[in-house]
Design a protein around this motif. Structure first.
Motif, PDB file in Angstrom:
ATOM      1  N   VAL A 437       9.386  10.060  -3.528  1.00 33.57           N
ATOM      2  CA  VAL A 437       7.967  10.396  -3.407  1.00 33.57           C
ATOM      3  C   VAL A 437       7.135   9.117  -3.406  1.00 33.57           C
ATOM      4  O   VAL A 437       6.243   8.931  -2.575  1.00 33.57           O
ATOM      5  N   ALA A 438       7.455   8.226  -4.363  1.00 37.42           N
ATOM      6  CA  ALA A 438       6.685   6.987  -4.462  1.00 37.42           C
ATOM      7  C   ALA A 438       6.818   6.172  -3.176  1.00 37.42           C
ATOM      8  O   ALA A 438       5.813   5.703  -2.611  1.00 37.42           O
ATOM      9  N   LEU A 439       8.052   6.016  -2.661  1.00 37.13           N
ATOM     10  CA  LEU A 439       8.263   5.196  -1.466  1.00 37.13           C
ATOM     11  C   LEU A 439       7.551   5.790  -0.255  1.00 37.13           C
ATOM     12  O   LEU A 439       6.872   5.084   0.500  1.00 37.13           O
ATOM     13  N   LEU A 440       7.699   7.104  -0.094  1.00 36.87           N
ATOM     14  CA  LEU A 440       7.057   7.744   1.060  1.00 36.87           C
ATOM     15  C   LEU A 440       5.546   7.582   1.000  1.00 36.87           C
ATOM     16  O   LEU A 440       4.887   7.366   2.010  1.00 36.87           O
ATOM     17  N   MET A 441       5.018   7.663  -0.195  1.00 35.15           N
ATOM     18  CA  MET A 441       3.567   7.566  -0.342  1.00 35.15           C
ATOM     19  C   MET A 441       3.094   6.148  -0.048  1.00 35.15           C
ATOM     20  O   MET A 441       2.073   5.950   0.601  1.00 35.15           O
ATOM     21  N   ILE A 442       3.871   5.163  -0.545  1.00 32.71           N
ATOM     22  CA  ILE A 442       3.490   3.772  -0.273  1.00 32.71           C
ATOM     23  C   ILE A 442       3.522   3.536   1.234  1.00 32.71           C
ATOM     24  O   ILE A 442       2.609   2.931   1.809  1.00 32.71           O
ATOM     25  N   ARG A 443       4.552   4.053   1.870  1.00 33.11           N
ATOM     26  CA  ARG A 443       4.684   3.899   3.311  1.00 33.11           C
ATOM     27  C   ARG A 443       3.511   4.547   4.031  1.00 33.11           C
ATOM     28  O   ARG A 443       2.882   3.964   4.913  1.00 33.11           O
ATOM     29  N   ALA A 444       3.179   5.764   3.564  1.00 31.36           N
ATOM     30  CA  ALA A 444       2.070   6.487   4.196  1.00 31.36           C
ATOM     31  C   ALA A 444       0.761   5.740   4.003  1.00 31.36           C
ATOM     32  O   ALA A 444      -0.088   5.711   4.890  1.00 31.36           O
ATOM     33  N   SER A 445       0.621   5.104   2.859  1.00 31.14           N
ATOM     34  CA  SER A 445      -0.658   4.438   2.608  1.00 31.14           C
ATOM     35  C   SER A 445      -0.786   3.193   3.473  1.00 31.14           C
ATOM     36  O   SER A 445      -1.881   2.685   3.681  1.00 31.14           O
ATOM     37  N   VAL A 446       0.357   2.696   3.959  1.00 31.23           N
ATOM     38  CA  VAL A 446       0.293   1.556   4.876  1.00 31.23           C
ATOM     39  C   VAL A 446      -0.034   2.045   6.290  1.00 31.23           C
ATOM     40  O   VAL A 446      -0.891   1.501   6.975  1.00 31.23           O
ATOM     41  N   TYR A 447       0.651   3.127   6.681  1.00 31.57           N
ATOM     42  CA  TYR A 447       0.499   3.588   8.061  1.00 31.57           C
ATOM     43  C   TYR A 447      -0.800   4.342   8.303  1.00 31.57           C
ATOM     44  O   TYR A 447      -1.384   4.262   9.357  1.00 31.57           O
ATOM     45  N   ASP A 448      -1.195   5.100   7.299  1.00 30.19           N
ATOM     46  CA  ASP A 448      -2.326   5.996   7.531  1.00 30.19           C
ATOM     47  C   ASP A 448      -3.254   6.006   6.331  1.00 30.19           C
ATOM     48  O   ASP A 448      -3.367   6.992   5.619  1.00 30.19           O
ATOM     49  N   PRO A 449      -3.891   4.849   6.039  1.00 26.40           N
ATOM     50  CA  PRO A 449      -4.694   4.780   4.813  1.00 26.40           C
ATOM     51  C   PRO A 449      -5.894   5.731   4.826  1.00 26.40           C
ATOM     52  O   PRO A 449      -6.312   6.198   3.789  1.00 26.40           O
ATOM     53  N   GLU A 450      -6.413   6.045   6.010  1.00 32.87           N
ATOM     54  CA  GLU A 450      -7.661   6.832   6.044  1.00 32.87           C
ATOM     55  C   GLU A 450      -7.472   8.201   5.419  1.00 32.87           C
ATOM     56  O   GLU A 450      -8.301   8.672   4.647  1.00 32.87           O
ATOM     57  N   SER A 451      -6.355   8.845   5.822  1.00 32.52           N
ATOM     58  CA  SER A 451      -6.210  10.221   5.356  1.00 32.52           C
ATOM     59  C   SER A 451      -5.953  10.280   3.855  1.00 32.52           C
ATOM     60  O   SER A 451      -6.230  11.279   3.212  1.00 32.52           O
ATOM     61  N   LEU A 452      -5.416   9.183   3.305  1.00 29.88           N
ATOM     62  CA  LEU A 452      -5.169   9.194   1.860  1.00 29.88           C
ATOM     63  C   LEU A 452      -6.399   8.784   1.069  1.00 29.88           C
ATOM     64  O   LEU A 452      -6.451   8.966  -0.135  1.00 29.88           O
ATOM     65  N   HIS A 453      -7.347   8.191   1.736  1.00 26.40           N
ATOM     66  CA  HIS A 453      -8.584   7.804   1.060  1.00 26.40           C
ATOM     67  C   HIS A 453      -9.759   8.375   1.825  1.00 26.40           C
ATOM     68  O   HIS A 453     -10.418   7.660   2.571  1.00 26.40           O
ATOM     69  N   PRO A 454     -10.026   9.642   1.689  1.00 28.17           N
ATOM     70  CA  PRO A 454     -11.104  10.260   2.461  1.00 28.17           C
ATOM     71  C   PRO A 454     -12.437   9.596   2.124  1.00 28.17           C
ATOM     72  O   PRO A 454     -12.693   9.268   0.961  1.00 28.17           O
ATOM     73  N   GLY A 455     -13.241   9.374   3.142  1.00 31.07           N
ATOM     74  CA  GLY A 455     -14.497   8.695   2.934  1.00 31.07           C
ATOM     75  C   GLY A 455     -15.484   9.582   2.198  1.00 31.07           C
ATOM     76  O   GLY A 455     -15.407  10.796   2.239  1.00 31.07           O
TER      77      GLY A 455
END
Lengths: 501, 571
Positions: A437-455
């Motif tokens: 879970v941690a690795l996938l999330m770190i990866r996702a936060s690199v590839y797609d930071p916008e969706s993980l940090h909604p404005g």
């Protein structure tokens, strides 16, 4: 989620669970019987160390060393054998164990095997279903912590409330499915409440002290406290915008999720079991810490008892006065109990040490202190602007020396360990799911930071990013692979009846 | 095995030594019982064997204590850990780990036994003490008796040569106590373990002892001898010995079996006498309101508000009560009424729901179904201030009730709590606990005195219903006799009393009615003499000796014999 469903089926058919596990203890018995016979009448303490004089110094290490390293292998082999028997003679399947660490991957690989035939499938599920938890198959406490910290790391990578909510949901589901009735398992509720309190505090602070987030959706304008000129930049009261509140909530929710993950680990793993994994040299200190930690729950019990007693004397149980009056007896009681426990520990051999040659003692000291200094210097080097080159080796040497020091120091302790938790396949799966879970999330936060940090400026409704969410669901794995806690004394039916009344 | 040579122990700040001139040898493989009234230094003597006195407690030990040749002066308690196993009075204070199995292994881990040996011994001990199904349970969830067994098991696993036990059975129900004692006897017989134990409940243990060490008074030298000889002179003795002394049997019987063989002629003498039906002096129970309460002289005037009587004469009525604790149904379908002046003993094994029932009666636990009324009120909906005039509970640990640092302050607070005029509590204390100065700290009182003080505080509210949870734990026979007197006087005044107790002798002395609980249900409810005589576990010693006649206590027999003699003399 085919594998999850399959194992849930297994869960429902609960009763045969213990039956499938009986071979475990049996083989264990067979393993420990012969030495037991040999030493029944002799001095058991000298068992395994025929040379009398230096028994104190060396007995435990040769005994414990190989055993602890061998035992997990044994257990895994047991399980592997049974699994193989169940897959009806496909022969040994080494890949299976090798891949166990990848969690989901190994499950997927198993799925086709299970679908082979109806009759066969039922037999396949038996060994794969989570057994009822006993001492011998208890999941390593460290695995739970790795899992929980994995979720925590994932939480720290996002501020999307939907993702955070999903993480809390996953942690909550696993806790609900796998926690025991033990006192330490009750702390989960307290952590959830603490998390909610964190969000609340964050919101209140944001509303009253303002926030740097610019916003256009004005909710309310609080009366602003006029501050003198030197306090520029500080604002008390004033505009409260929707944006700043939403931002504060996201922020608070992140922290709350972290707390809840820690709470989940607390509820699922017995803290005292973690101790069993400490190196011998640190064990005694660890026991002291754990005993000190029981101070708090005991004090809570004391407070409850004394509140009851207050009630018996016809006094109110709330209010500052009550707390003050209860305080002293509670502290007195806690202190008395600590002294009593210390006496008991002393009388039961806590702190017995073996005679160690002075040379070894000095080497231990030098190694430990030198190692710690090396770690400090190495860390400093790493943090310095361009010191990574000499920092890293220094750190490595320091760690090595410290570890060697601890191992040597362990010689001084005569203590052995009773049934330490084994790190088996299930522990790998649980820890692996958290790490995944941690690795996938770190990866996702690199590839797609916008969706993980909604404005928040402009305000938008957060969307649920599909792939990270799917990754988080991996964290549910422990709810299916960890041994089920034995339910003792539960009568759910009357509970419901009484509640509706 | 254990040798005391001219040992005296003086604690710091103590005016007199706690032990003086102790010369004592305990041979290997004997079960030695240490007896004496409260506060004569029994615990100190036991502590000296394990080295905790003086290494841990401080103070000064003169003389020499050796255990299996090791001098406690030069060996710290941890260096005696492989030799001496110690269980103190409070099992909770003994536990280091948090689950049963770990606790059993802890001592062996400290000694560095090999994992195989540890595993085997843990399994053996689990079976020996009947703890197998509790092996994974957190210790915090165990009942008192289970905890005691775990505590004993945890010191048995390192196979010590000497076991030192301080009141091992006082918290246990009769059956559990029998189990523990059977285990001890097995250790003595089969393994040659030397056991030294102190116990107030002599009726349970004295016949197992090979030797008895009597500490007659504080600072007095111990008297050592065979149990029969010591019991003939001891100030503390069990009912069977009391009966033997009364009947003039020599040598004194120590077990029910011995006494029964001797009791033929006693039974014949009493054959024509009908045992009194109730253990308490036959007083018609009067409702407290109607009586001007002649015996409560000063106290009566101090009462401002009398307990309001319910239209029905019952002090408390419990109907179809069920209580859930967590997921466990602690009580199920309980029906119970208590009338004024009645004394009811609530018995049953540890964890049967006795304490929960008492807690429900004082409103600490809310019933999940059914109803409870005490003095016409529902306890858990009544304000505590109001409730203490209806019902008073003396908890298992009386010191919980005591907060203040002097007896006087405690009394003043109690008057205030109960809304009684100043001085009412103090008057009660004088009655129950003479010779205690106002300035004494409640924690310095002995167990019996503390119980009396707690009782006085609870009685300040003049509750018509009095509840006592395990009142005789840690009390010696003298303190127990005083308690019996006090409770009888209260019953005569019209107080209804409910005692939850394991002490069958106390129940036989006091109660007119016995209620036996098992698994949260009432399994028997009837007059004491019928209930206890029919049950081997709950029968007092005298009842066992005099069976099938329903004699319950030595005092009954004494009275009957005196009456018989008086009747014969004129004739």
């Amino acid at each position: 989620m085919a594998p999850a469903d399959a194992s849930r089926d297994g869960d429902d058919r609960a009763t045969p669970g213990p039956g499938t596990e009986t071979p475990g203890p049996d083989t264990n018995d067979a393993r420990f019987e012969p030495p037991a016979d040999a030493s029944r009448h002799g001095d058991d303490r000298a068992n395994g160390a025929p040379a009398g004089p230096n028994r104190g110094t060396r007995t435990p290490s040769p005994d414990i060393g190989p055993r602890t390293s061998e035992a997990p292998v044994d257990a895994e082999r047991d399980r592997g054998d049974r699994a193989n028997r169940a897959t009806t003679g496909t022969g040994r399947n080494p890949g299976r164990r090798a891949n166990a660490g990848n969690g989901q991957a190994s499950w997927d690989r198993d799925t086709p095997a299970r679908g082979v035939g109806a009759g066969r499938a039922a037999r396949v599920r038996l060994p794969l279903r989570a057994p009822q938890a006993t001492r011998s198959n208890a999941l390593h406490a460290g695995a739970w912590w790795v899992w929980a910290l994995g979720l925590g790391v994932a939480a720290s990578r996002t501020s999307n409330p939907l993702v955070l909510g999903l993480l809390v949901g996953v942690a909550g589901y696993v806790v609900a499915a796998r926690r025991t009735d033990a006192p330490w398992a009750r702390s989960y509720g307290a952590f959830v409440k603490l998390g909610l309190a964190v969000i609340l505090v964050r919101l209140v602070f944001s509303a009253f002290l303002g926030s740097p987030i610019p916003g256009s959706h004005l909710i309310v304008t609080l009366p602003e406290l006029p501050l003198p000129g030197w306090a520029k930049g500080i604002r008390i009261g004033g505009r409260v915008t929707a944006e700043q509140l939403v931002f504060a909530m996201y922020d608070g929710a992140k922290l709350a999720t972290l707390l809840i993950c820690v709470g989940a680990a607390n509820a699922l793993a017995n803290p005292a079991r973690l101790l069993k994994s400490l190196p011998g040299a640190l064990y005694e200190a660890g026991v002291a810490v754990v005993v000190a930690m029981t101070f708090a729950p005991n004090m809570v019990a004391d407070v409850l008892r004394l509140r009851t007693a207050r009630r018996l004397r016809g006094r109110s149980t709330g209010g500052v006065k009550a707390v003050l009056q209860i305080g002293l007896p509670v502290l007195e009681g806690a202190l008395e109990r600590s002294v009593a426990v210390a006496a008991s520990m002393d009388a039961r051999g806590y702190g017995r040490t073996a005679a160690v040659p002075p040379a070894v003692r000095h080497t231990t000291t030098v190694l430990t202190i030198g190692g710690l200094l090396g770690v400090c210097a190495g860390t400093y080097g790493l943090l310095a602007a361009e010191g990574a080159a000499n920092g890293l080796p220094l750190l490595g040497i320091g760690v090595l020396a410290a570890v060697a020091g601890l191992r040597l120091g362990g010689r001084r302790s005569v203590r052995t360990r009773y049934r330490p938790d084994l790190w088996g396949v299930r522990a790998w799966l649980v820890a692996g799911s958290g790490a995944a879970v941690a690795l996938l999330m770190i990866r996702a936060s690199v590839y797609d930071p916008e969706s993980l940090h909604p404005g928040v400026v402009p305000l938008v409704a957060p969307g649920l990013p599909l792939w990270p969410a799917a990754g988080i669901l991996l964290g549910l794995l422990p709810a299916f692979v960890a041994p089920r806690p034995a339910l003792t004394n539960t009568r759910p039916a009357p509970t419901n009846k009484e509640k509706t009344r | 095995m254990i040798r005391f040579e001219q040992v005296s122990v003086t604690y710091a700040d103590a005016p007199a030594p706690a032990l003086r001139g102790v010369d004592l040898t305990v041979p290997e493989g004997e079960l030695v019982l240490l007896v004496g009234p409260s506060g004569v230094g029994k615990s100190t003597l036991l502590g000296a064997v394990s080295g905790l006195v003086p290494h841990f407690t401080g103070g000064r030990l003169r003389g020499r204590v050796t255990v299996d040749g090791r001098d406690t002066r030069t060996h710290k308690p941890r260096e005696l850990a492989d030799l001496v196993g110690t269980v103190g009075q409070d099992p909770l204070a003994h536990f280091v780990t948090d689950t049963v199995e770990d606790e059993l292994a802890y001592g062996m881990e400290s000694l560095g036994l090999s994992p195989d040996v540890m595993r085997r011994r843990v399994e053996e001990t689990l079976d020996l003490l009947g703890l197998a199904e509790l092996r994974d349970r957190p210790i915090a969830t165990l009942s008192g008796g289970q905890r005691q067994r775990v505590a004993i098991g945890s010191v048995l696993t390192p196979h010590p040569k000497v076991l030192v036990l301080d009141e091992p059975t006082s918290a246990l129900d009769p059956a559990a106590a029998e189990e523990v004692l059977a285990v001890l006897q097995r250790l003595v017989h089969d393994l040659g373990t030397t056991v030294l134990m102190a116990e107030h409940r002599l009726e349970r243990v004295v016949h197992y002892a090979d030797q008895v060490v009597l500490l007659p008074g504080p600072g007095e030298a111990p008297v050592v001898g065979r149990p029969e000889d010591i019991m003939a002179v001891s100030p503390v003795f069990p009912p069977v010995v009391a009966l033997g002394r009364l009947a003039g049997w020599d040598p004194l019987p120590l077990s029910v079996r011995d006494a029964r063989r001797r009791a033929g002629d006693l039974r014949a003498r009493l054959a024509t006498t009908v045992p009194p039906l109730a253990a308490t002096p036959a007083l018609p129970p009067a409702p407290p309101v109607d009586r001007p309460a002649a015996p409560r002289t000063a106290l009566t005037r101090l009462l401002r508000r009398r307990p309001q009587p319910t239209p029905a004469t019952d002090v408390t009525a419990v109907t179809h009560l069920s209580v859930l604790r967590g997921r466990i149904e602690a009580l199920r379908g309980i029906d119970l009424t208590v009338t004024p002046g009645e004394t009811v003993a609530l018995m049953g094994r540890n964890g049967a729901g006795k304490s929960t029932l008492l807690a429900t009666l004082v409103g600490m636990v809310e019933p999940s179904s059914g109803s409870v009324t005490v003095g016409g009120r529902t306890p858990h909906r009544t304000h505590p201030r109001e409730l203490i005039r209806q019902v008073g509970l003396v908890p298992q640990e009386p010191r919980d009730l005591l907060y203040a640092d002097t007896v006087a302050a405690e009394c003043a607070a109690a008057d205030d709590d109960a809304g009684a005029p100043p001085g009412s509590c103090r008057a009660l204390v004088d009655e129950l606990l003479p010779h205690v100065s106002d300035r004494t700290h409640p924690r310095d009182l002995s167990e019996g005195q503390r119980l009396a003080l707690a009782l006085a505080i609870v009685l300040t509210g003049r509750p018509p219903l009095l509840l006592l949870d395990e009142p005789t734990r840690g009390l010696d026979y003298a303190a127990k006799a005083r308690l019996v007197e006090i409770l009888r006087a209260l019953a005569a005044e019209g107080h209804a009393t409910v005692l939850a107790t394991h002490d069958v002798e106390l129940a036989a002395e006091l109660a007119r009615r016995v209620v036996i609980l098992a698994d949260g249900e009432i399994v028997e409810d009837g007059p004491t003499h019928q209930v206890v005589v029919s049950s081997p576990a709950f029968a007092p010693q005298v009842a066992k000796i005099m069976a099938p006649r329903e004699w319950l206590t030595v005092s009954q027999i004494r009275d009957a014999l005196a009456a018989g003699a008086a009747a014969e003399d004129p004739a």
